[in-house]
Every structure is written in structure tokens, then in C-alpha cells.
Design a protein around this motif. Structure first.
Motif, short mmCIF file in Angstrom:
data_model
loop_
_atom_site.label_atom_id
_atom_site.label_comp_id
_atom_site.label_asym_id
_atom_site.label_seq_id
_atom_site.Cartn_x
_atom_site.Cartn_y
_atom_site.Cartn_z
N PRO A 1 -14.23 89.32 43.61
CA PRO A 1 -14.98 89.15 44.86
C PRO A 1 -16.34 88.49 44.64
O PRO A 1 -16.77 87.66 45.45
CB PRO A 1 -15.10 90.58 45.38
CG PRO A 1 -13.93 91.30 44.80
CD PRO A 1 -13.72 90.69 43.46
N ALA A 2 -17.04 88.86 43.56
CA ALA A 2 -18.33 88.22 43.28
C ALA A 2 -18.15 86.74 42.99
O ALA A 2 -18.97 85.90 43.39
CB ALA A 2 -19.01 88.91 42.09
N LEU A 3 -17.07 86.41 42.30
CA LEU A 3 -16.77 85.00 42.01
C LEU A 3 -16.52 84.23 43.30
O LEU A 3 -17.02 83.11 43.49
CB LEU A 3 -15.54 84.93 41.10
CG LEU A 3 -15.02 83.55 40.68
CD1 LEU A 3 -16.06 82.83 39.84
CD2 LEU A 3 -13.72 83.69 39.90
N VAL A 4 -15.75 84.83 44.21
CA VAL A 4 -15.48 84.18 45.49
C VAL A 4 -16.76 84.02 46.31
O VAL A 4 -17.02 82.97 46.90
CB VAL A 4 -14.42 84.98 46.28
CG1 VAL A 4 -14.23 84.40 47.68
CG2 VAL A 4 -13.08 84.97 45.53
N PRO B 1 -24.38 87.84 43.55
CA PRO B 1 -23.98 88.92 42.64
C PRO B 1 -23.28 88.44 41.38
O PRO B 1 -23.27 89.15 40.37
CB PRO B 1 -23.03 89.76 43.51
CG PRO B 1 -23.41 89.45 44.92
CD PRO B 1 -23.86 88.02 44.90
N ALA B 2 -22.68 87.24 41.40
CA ALA B 2 -21.99 86.73 40.21
C ALA B 2 -22.94 86.61 39.02
O ALA B 2 -22.52 86.69 37.86
CB ALA B 2 -21.34 85.38 40.51
N PHE C 1 -19.99 88.55 31.48
CA PHE C 1 -18.55 88.76 31.63
C PHE C 1 -17.83 87.43 31.89
O PHE C 1 -16.79 87.15 31.30
CB PHE C 1 -18.29 89.74 32.78
CG PHE C 1 -16.84 89.83 33.18
CD1 PHE C 1 -15.94 90.55 32.41
CD2 PHE C 1 -16.37 89.21 34.33
CE1 PHE C 1 -14.59 90.63 32.76
CE2 PHE C 1 -15.05 89.28 34.70
CZ PHE C 1 -14.15 90.00 33.92
N PHE C 2 -18.40 86.60 32.76
CA PHE C 2 -17.76 85.31 33.06
C PHE C 2 -17.72 84.42 31.82
O PHE C 2 -16.82 83.59 31.67
CB PHE C 2 -18.47 84.62 34.22
CG PHE C 2 -18.22 85.26 35.56
CD1 PHE C 2 -16.94 85.48 36.00
CD2 PHE C 2 -19.28 85.65 36.37
CE1 PHE C 2 -16.70 86.08 37.24
CE2 PHE C 2 -19.05 86.25 37.59
CZ PHE C 2 -17.75 86.47 38.04
N LYS C 3 -18.69 84.58 30.95
CA LYS C 3 -18.66 83.79 29.71
C LYS C 3 -17.49 84.20 28.82
O LYS C 3 -16.98 83.38 28.04
CB LYS C 3 -19.98 83.95 28.96
CG LYS C 3 -21.16 83.24 29.62
CD LYS C 3 -22.44 83.42 28.81
CE LYS C 3 -23.60 82.67 29.44
NZ LYS C 3 -24.87 82.84 28.67
#
Length: 828
Positions: free
Chosen positions: A661-664, A763-764, A770-772
Motif C-alpha cells: 500500500p505504501a508503494l502504491v 510513507p514509502a 526494505f525497498f532496497k
């Protein structure tokens, strides 16, 4: 309403009393209203909340009201403290709910003796639809029928004319059919976190203060709420006089404290968020005497924006930094900073993150400490690690670290893989010592399923996955009872109310909360879980299966911040081994596929080096290791289910605080969304819950299963729908990651940018580390995991027609995130 009463008099024989006609017209003051009602001998009083609140301060009026058949109010919320006081004095009060467009929607004279005075039932002749709006609130839509046809039609329901009222109602926590007015959809303050503040009841409490004429709360799009107060004339400070403003805030602070005790955590007011009006910009009021919210907020938009800028820039500068940074002075400074930020008081050795601290509050603590180091110790702070609050999550540990920084020592914690692995082994060893020996009792064996039904102990039932597991177990005719265990709410909300709201929010029926489900607030680490001895013994002698689903989800904090979770699991192990059953209940633990750290493994035991990397995955490994040792050393049958990515309920509900959801949400700001040629093995919540229930009835030879979707789908099939719905472009994942990182760097290196505000609106950024990690091959979804044991244990997973994630699912997710305020509605 007055015109309707005239109609009731003609149709029902009701006798009305009103002010005597005359010139000039009699003013309907509270005093005049009381004298007129008493002179006419009225049995039932109809009035406004403000009038009843004024009468509550007149004991003569209260005593007289107690002798009447009832006091009805409408037009707004009644202060809850006033309502409770009047009820305690024997006054029968009730709310009449209605609207100009529809008329009265409740019985006019409800049954006497209703102690839930602020709730009402809707008239039986109405045809309504309750539309979920989040936070257990529903917009009531009135559908036209032969008995009630709204004067205004603004929507249709199933092809029938209807009126969407914009009024939000909440259901009673225990009595079906009772509702309470929560607020209006157009008045809800949606904060940057997605949480909502309902201003009406809070403003009503503040308006009881003798220094306040009226007030309007604000905070849309901001992290915290504020209030604009219109003081009574005799107590009005000059808006630009800081001394007078501070004195006024002190005067009304006892009332604000009352309001904060009533408000949810995210709606509470800080002193610096209290503004006062300017005589040059007076409030404008409605015919009901309430401030016209939107015009008032427009008039003061610049002042409100400036207040947030001041608060953001201050980083608690009113807390003086120590002149010398010895350990004693530093500890006092850190203690005061932490105490100001956190809502709940913490001791010097209490973990911040086990006491409600989130990433935004951690950032505020960090910034306040860095400000002190810059101002007092003249320290260059730009090179200091951004995660030191997570690495030192107590007042004592943080003070030692900060004192060392001021003295010129980096004093960094050893975060090497070797140190992480050593800490994991040490914690697993500490919580795997001296397992009790099970003493077989006279109770039945849980293997004897034909003679007796199963009794489950399930933890964490108010979360998304827990709700679905609870629903699945209660619906199973082979299950006779489910003990649903959850932590107490720090905001004082009852577990039944929280559970009811959680089920409704996820589109699940609330009838599961019947006699079959026993809801309990517990502390798993406490003696007998903090329950009564009788209840604990009942569970000990009847539970056949334990499903431990409750676990903190936070990818930022270190392993030490999960110790309370580990301690709670050990409590469940000891409970199982103390069982009075012939065999101890089988314990199924919801672990995470994250322990595999993006590598492929069989369904079996792993070494800590595999899971080392984040506190979350490390804590899951410690839990798995404890159960693995208990399985080898005792008669306890354990099963660790490594759950993959769960992706939304049947109505699209997906916790907006999770990574996807944060990514979206980032797409609305970055105006792009990542594409990728990998596949994802995400599994819908209802499918996963069914699989877990099936796992519990089988015995795994190894004690480990992988729960992911056996039929993965392409990431791009999901990304394409997201991009189309939000009207953004698709770019490579590494390019998207670079754009996100650049946005974060802008906030930390440019003086005009506020890092805290950036974290709130995007928020991302909080999940950047984590995304890395998920940019690596295999990390974003499908890891080619072994599922032989899982498929053998679950008929639903082995079904070739098991439901996959499709375009309709993605659209439901997005609709849900719009509904709860994570996404705007402008994308459509």
C-alpha cells in the motif's frame, strides 16, 4: 423539527407548549426555556444540546428534569460528561436523529430507562443502507419507499432512488440495532497518516469550558490535529501576544486534558496546536448556532499553515539542551524529549517501540536530540546515522549513545552479521531453557476428533489475517469453541468493539461473535496470561489447538524490540505443556517467509545466518528455533508456517500500513509506478486462512510449512492495473527506487524541506531500506519455494482451481485505500 411537531399535534393528539407570541419575540435562552417549560408543566422536553448542557449546571433545573418523562435533544452531539451526569441524576435523556431532507429517522419518544442515552434505533418503516467509511463508521443512505420518500434524491441503491445523508453512524458494541451519530463525511479530518479525527464530539467537550465561546478543529493532511478557539470576550488574548496566549492555553488546559482522555491517540491536542481567533476575523455561524466550519478554516488558512511550519521547525526547542553532556544531564534531556513525544509514559528501561512509538515519533525524537547537539555541543550532526533511535530504543541506552556522541565517540552498536547471529542464538537459547514436562491428564486426546470437537486458542484476531482465521474456525462445524486472545487497547476501547469493527472493515460477518467465540484481553507473558484462575483452568483443560498469529510488524526496529513477542510465545509453550489433556495441544505459529531472506529452501529447519538482516526476520527465526527445540525435547507438536505476502480480504481490505500500500501511495506523489518482469506468489487472505485451518488438522513430519500461492502471477499484471487506476506511468523498479531515494535526500539536505513532513506525506520513505532489499532477484515475490508438505496438508492449496490474484482484486484494493484515505479520489 418544529414544523414536524405541529404535524404530530394534529395527527397524534400531542399537546405542544411554546413561547407566548409577542413583540418583541421571546429569546430562547436556556433560562427562558426552562422557565417556560416549567410554567407549562411539560412532560417531555425537546431542546438543543447547548440548552441541556446549560441546565446541567443548574441543580434546580436538573431536579425538575428528573421528574419529567424525558428530555429529547437533536441538532448536534451532547457532551458525554453532561449526558452521564444527567443520567446519574435520574434524567431520562434521548437523542432524536433526523434531517431536513428526510425528517425524523428515529422513534420520537423512545423506551424509558435506556442507559446508552446517546444511542438510538432507526424507525422500523425506513429502508436504509449502511455504507462503510472506515473506523467502524458508516454513512447512512435512506432509500425511498412507500412510507418515506426523501425530499432530496442524490444517489441510487439497487436501482431505487435514495438520499446519501453524509452522516456517519457507529453501531453499538454489544446491542445490534442501536446506532450513534459519529460525525459527517465532509467534516472528518483525514491526517497524513490516513487516520481520521472526528471533530464534533471533541469540540463539544471543549465548548464546555467557560473561557471558550466556540471552536473548530483542523489538521487535514497533517500529522497532528489543532484547534482554533474563539474565546469569550472577557478572556480573549491578543493573538500575537505570546505571553497572553500561553496564559489562555493554561486556563483551558484542564478541559483539553478531559478532551484528550476521550479522544483517540492520533486526535489528541498539544498546547502548541491551540490557536485563538482574531477580532478582525470573527467566526460565522449557521442557523443552529454552530460555526460554519469550511468558511472559518478558509479565513484562517494562512495562520494554520504558519502554525504547522512553526511546530515543524521547533523540534521541541522549548526543551533546553544540557550545557554539559555528562550521562546524568543527557539522561534528563533524553527523558524529557521522549516524554513529550510519546503519548504513554515509559520508564528509563522500557522499549519505546513496545510502548507505541512509531517511525514518525522516532524521527521527531532523533531530530530533537540532534537539534540539542548542534545548539549546545556544537556538533556536526549530518554524518550521524539516521537509525540511532531504533538501535538504542530505551532512555538509558539512548542516553549512553548520545552522551558518547557529545564526547566525540561514535559509540556505534556492532551491527555486523556475526553480531546479529550471536544475538539471535543468545535469545533463542535464553527462551528455550527448562521446558516443563507435560503430565498427561484425564482429559480427552485431541486426536480423538470423531468423539469430540476441537477447541482453539487463537491470538491476534483483530488484525486482517486473524479476522479471517477467526471467521474460518468459527464457521467450521468441527470446532466447538475459539478462545480469541488479544492485547488490551491502550485507548480503553473494549475488545468486542475492536473485534466487531475489524470484522466489518474487512467485509466479514459479525455473527461469528456469538457463544462460540470467547474474546479475551490478555498478556501472554504474564502469569496465567493475566486472566482469572478459573478461566485459565478452563482453557488449560479444553484447548486442543493453538494458533499463534499475533506478532508485531515493523521492519525498522531491532531484535531487542521484539523480545516481548518472544516472551509471549514462550508463555504459550508453557501453557501447552501444562495442559490437562492427554496430549498437549498442537501449537501452530505464523512465521514469515522473510526468514529465508530471498533464498530458496526446503520446508525445514534453517540456521540463523539465513534469517539475519532485519529485527523482524530475526525475531521470527528465534521463535521458530524455540519451537523446534520444544518439539525435539518435549511431547509438544509444533508447526511453523512461513507465511508469504497476504494480499487483501474479500472486499479489498488491505492494511494501509504495509509495504505494498505504501508503494502504491507513492505513485500519487512520484507520478510513476515500478514495473518488473518477475512473478508474485501473493495469496488472498481468505485462501490463506482456509489453508491454516487445514494445516491444524494434519501432522507435519518436519514442523515447517511454506504458505504462498502455488500459482504465481506476473508483477506487471498488477502494476498495469495500478498505473491505469492512478493514471501514472510505469518505469523500471531501479529507476523508481532512485526517484524515491532522491525525494528522501531532498528532505534531509535542503533547509526548506521538512523531513518529518515528508515521511508523513510519503510513507514509502519510511520503508526505503526494505525497498532496497526487494530490488534483488527473487525478493519481490516468487522465490521458487518448496511447498510439498503444504500442498499435502491443504486440499484447498492443491486444488488446481485455487483462486489467483486478478485485476478485480487490484481494483478492490485501490477502492479500499481510497475509502480509508490512503489514496485520493482524484485519480479517477
Amino acid at each position: 423539527m418544529g414544523f414536524q411537531m405541529i404535524c404530530w399535534a394534529a395527527s397524534c393528539g400531542m399537546v405542544l407548549s411554546a413561547f407566548e407570541p409577542g413583540v418583541p419575540i421571546a429569546l430562547a435562552t436556556p433560562e427562558g426555556h426552562f422557565e417556560a417549560a416549567r410554567a407549562s408543566g411539560s412532560d417531555i422536553i425537546c431542546s438543543l444540546p447547548a440548552v441541556l448542557e446549560a441546565w446541567s449546571r443548574n441543580q434546580e433545573a436538573v431536579n425538575w428534569l428528573a421528574g419529567r418523562d424525558g428530555a429529547l435533544y437533536s441538532g448536534g452531539p451532547l457532551n458525554p460528561h453532561v449526558g452521564e451526569y444527567l443520567r446519574s441524576q435520574g434524567v431520562d435523556i434521548a437523542v432524536v436523529y433526523g434531517s431536513t431532507e428526510v425528517g425524523a429517522l428515529t422513534p420520537i419518544v423512545p423506551e424509558k430507562g435506556n442507559h446508552d442515552w446517546d444511542y438510538f434505533e432507526l424507525s422500523s418503516f425506513l429502508h436504509t443502507r449502511m455504507v462503510p467509511s472506515g473506523d467502524n463508521a458508516y454513512e447512512i443512505v435512506v432509500i425511498a419507499n412507500e412510507f418515506c420518500h426523501p425530499c432530496v434524491i442524490n444517489t441510487q441503491v439497487d436501482g431505487h432512488d435514495a438520499y446519501a445523508t453524509s452522516d456517519l453512524l457507529v453501531p453499538h458494541s454489544t446491542t445490534p440495532g442501536l446506532w450513534k451519530v459519529y460525525g459527517r463525511t465532509d467534516e472528518q479530518i483525514i491526517h497524513s497518516t490516513g487516520e481520521k479525527t472526528n471533530p464534533g464530539p471533541l469540540e463539544s467537550i471543549l465548548n464546555q469550558d467557560p473561557h471558550i465561546a466556540s471552536c473548530v478543529m483542523f489538521g487535514r493532511g497533517q500529522f497532528q490535529a489543532g484547534v482554533l478557539v474563539d474565546p469569550v470576550l472577557d478572556h480573549r488574548p491578543l493573538p500575537l501576544d505570546e505571553r497572553q496566549l500561553a496564559e489562555f492555553r493554561d486556563k483551558i488546559w484542564p478541559t483539553v486534558t478531559q478532551m484528550n482522555a476521550f479522544a483517540p491517540q492520533h486526535s489528541r491536542l498539544f498546547k502548541e496546536m491551540i490557536m485563538v481567533t482574531d477580532l478582525a476575523k470573527p467566526f460565522t455561524y449557521t442557523a443552529k448556532g454552530t460555526p460554519r466550519r469550511q468558511p472559518v478554516l478558509r479565513d484562517y488558512s494562512q495562520e494554520i499553515e504558519r502554525l504547522y511550519e512553526i511546530v515543524h521547525d521547533s523540534t521541541q526547542s522549548d526543551i533546553p539542551a544540557p550545557l554539559t553532556w555528562d550521562l546524568l544531564s543527557t539522561t534528563d534531556f533524553v527523558r524529557r524529549v521522549v516524554g513529550r513525544v510519546l503519548v504513554h509514559a515509559v520508564g528509563d528501561t522500557d522499549d519505546f517501540f513496545q510502548n507505541g512509538c512509531d517511525s514518525l515519533q522516532a524521527t521527531w525524537i532523533r531530530n530533537s536530540i540532534l537539534r540539542g547537539l548542534r545548539d549546545s555541543a556544537k556538533l556536526e550532526t549530518r554524518e550521524i546515522t539516521r537509525d540511532f533511535v531504533y538501535e538504542h530504543p530505551t532512555v538509558v541506552a539512548l542516553s549512553v549513545y548520545v552522551s558518547g556522541l557529545a564526547a566525540g565517540s561514535t559509540n556505534d552498536t556492532d551491527t555486523s552479521e556475526q553480531a546479529r547471529v550471536a544475538a539471535m542464538r543468545a535469545m533463542a537459547r535464553a527462551y528455550s531453557e527448562a521446558f516443563p514436562r507435560h503430565q498427561p491428564g484425564t482429559g480427552r486426546s485431541h486426536h480423538d476428533t470423531h468423539a469430540d470437537k476441537s477447541v482453539f486458542l487463537l491470538t491476534g484476531t483483530t488484525g486482517s489475517f486473524g479476522c479471517h482465521i477467526l471467521h474460518r474456525l468459527v464457521s467450521d462445524p468441527h470446532v466447538s469453541r475459539v478462545f480469541a486472545l488479544n492485547r488490551p487497547s491502550k485507548d480503553g476501547i473494549s475488545l468486542r468493539e475492536r473485534q466487531n469493527a475489524a470484522l466489518i472493515e474487512r467485509g466479514l460477518p459479525t455473527d461469528v461473535l456469538g457463544d462460540k467465540a470467547i474474546l479475551l484481553e490478555v498478556d501472554l507473558a504474564a502469569q496465567q496470561f493475566g486472566t482469572s484462575g478459573t478461566l485459565y483452568e478452563e482453557m488449560r483443560n479444553s484447548v486442543t489447538h493453538i494458533v499463534h498469529n499475533a506478532w508485531r510488524v515493523d521492519f525498522n526496529v531491532s531484535l531487542t524490540s521484539f523480545e516481548s513477542n518472544i516472551k509471549g510465545l514462550r508463555g504459550l509453550v508453557d501453557f501447552a505443556l501444562s495442559s490437562g489433556m492427554h496430549q498437549p495441544p498442537r501449537l501452530t505459529f505464523m512465521s514469515s517467509i522473510g526468514v529465508l531472506r530471498d533464498s530458496s529452501h526446503e520446508e525445514g529447519h534453517i540456521e540463523p545466518e539465513v534469517a539475519a538482516g532485519s529485527g523482524y526476520s530475526e525475531s521470527k527465526w528465534v521463535a521458530e528455533e524455540m519451537l523446534y527445540r520444544a518439539r525435539k525435547e518435549t511431547s509438544l507438536q509444533t508447526l511453523s508456517v512461513r507465511v508469504g505476502q497476504l494480499c487483501g480480504g474479500i472486499d479489498g481490505s488491505w492494511n494501509s500500513n504495509e509495504w505494498f500500500p505504501a508503494l502504491v501511495q507513492s505513485a500519487e506523489i512520484l507520478r510513476c509506478f515500478p514495473r518488473d518482469d518477475r512473478t508474485v506468489d501473493w495469496i488472498p487472505l481468505d485462501v490463506a486462512a482456509t489453508a491454516v485451518a487445514e494445516f491444524c488438522t494434519t501432522t507435519s513430519p518436519v514442523g515447517f510449512l511454506h504458505l504462498v500461492h502455488p500459482r504465481p502471477v506476473p508483477w506487471d499484471s498488477i502494476a498495469a492495473v495500478v498505473a491505469a487506476e492512478l493514471r501514472v506511468g510505469l518505469i523500471a523498479f531501479d529507476v523508481w527506487l532512485a526517484k524515491l531515494e532522491q525525494k528522501g535526500n531532498t528532505a534531509t539536505t535542503h533547509p526548506g524541506c521538512d523531513e518529518v513532513e515528508m515521511l508523513r506525506t510519503l510513507p514509502a520513505l519510511r520503508l526505503l531500506p526494505f525497498f532496497k532489499t526487494i530490488i534483488k532477484p527473487g525478493a519481490i515475490g516468487s522465490q521458487d519455494l518448496a511447498m510439498t508438505n503444504a500442498m499435502g496438508a491443504s486440499p484447498s492449496l492443491s486444488d488446481p482451481n485455487v483462486r489467483q490474484v486478478g485485476e478485480d482484486d487490484v481494483r478492490k484494493w485501490i477502492a479500499y485505500w481510497r475509502r480509508v484515505g490512503l489514496l485520493s479520489n482524484s485519480g479517477r
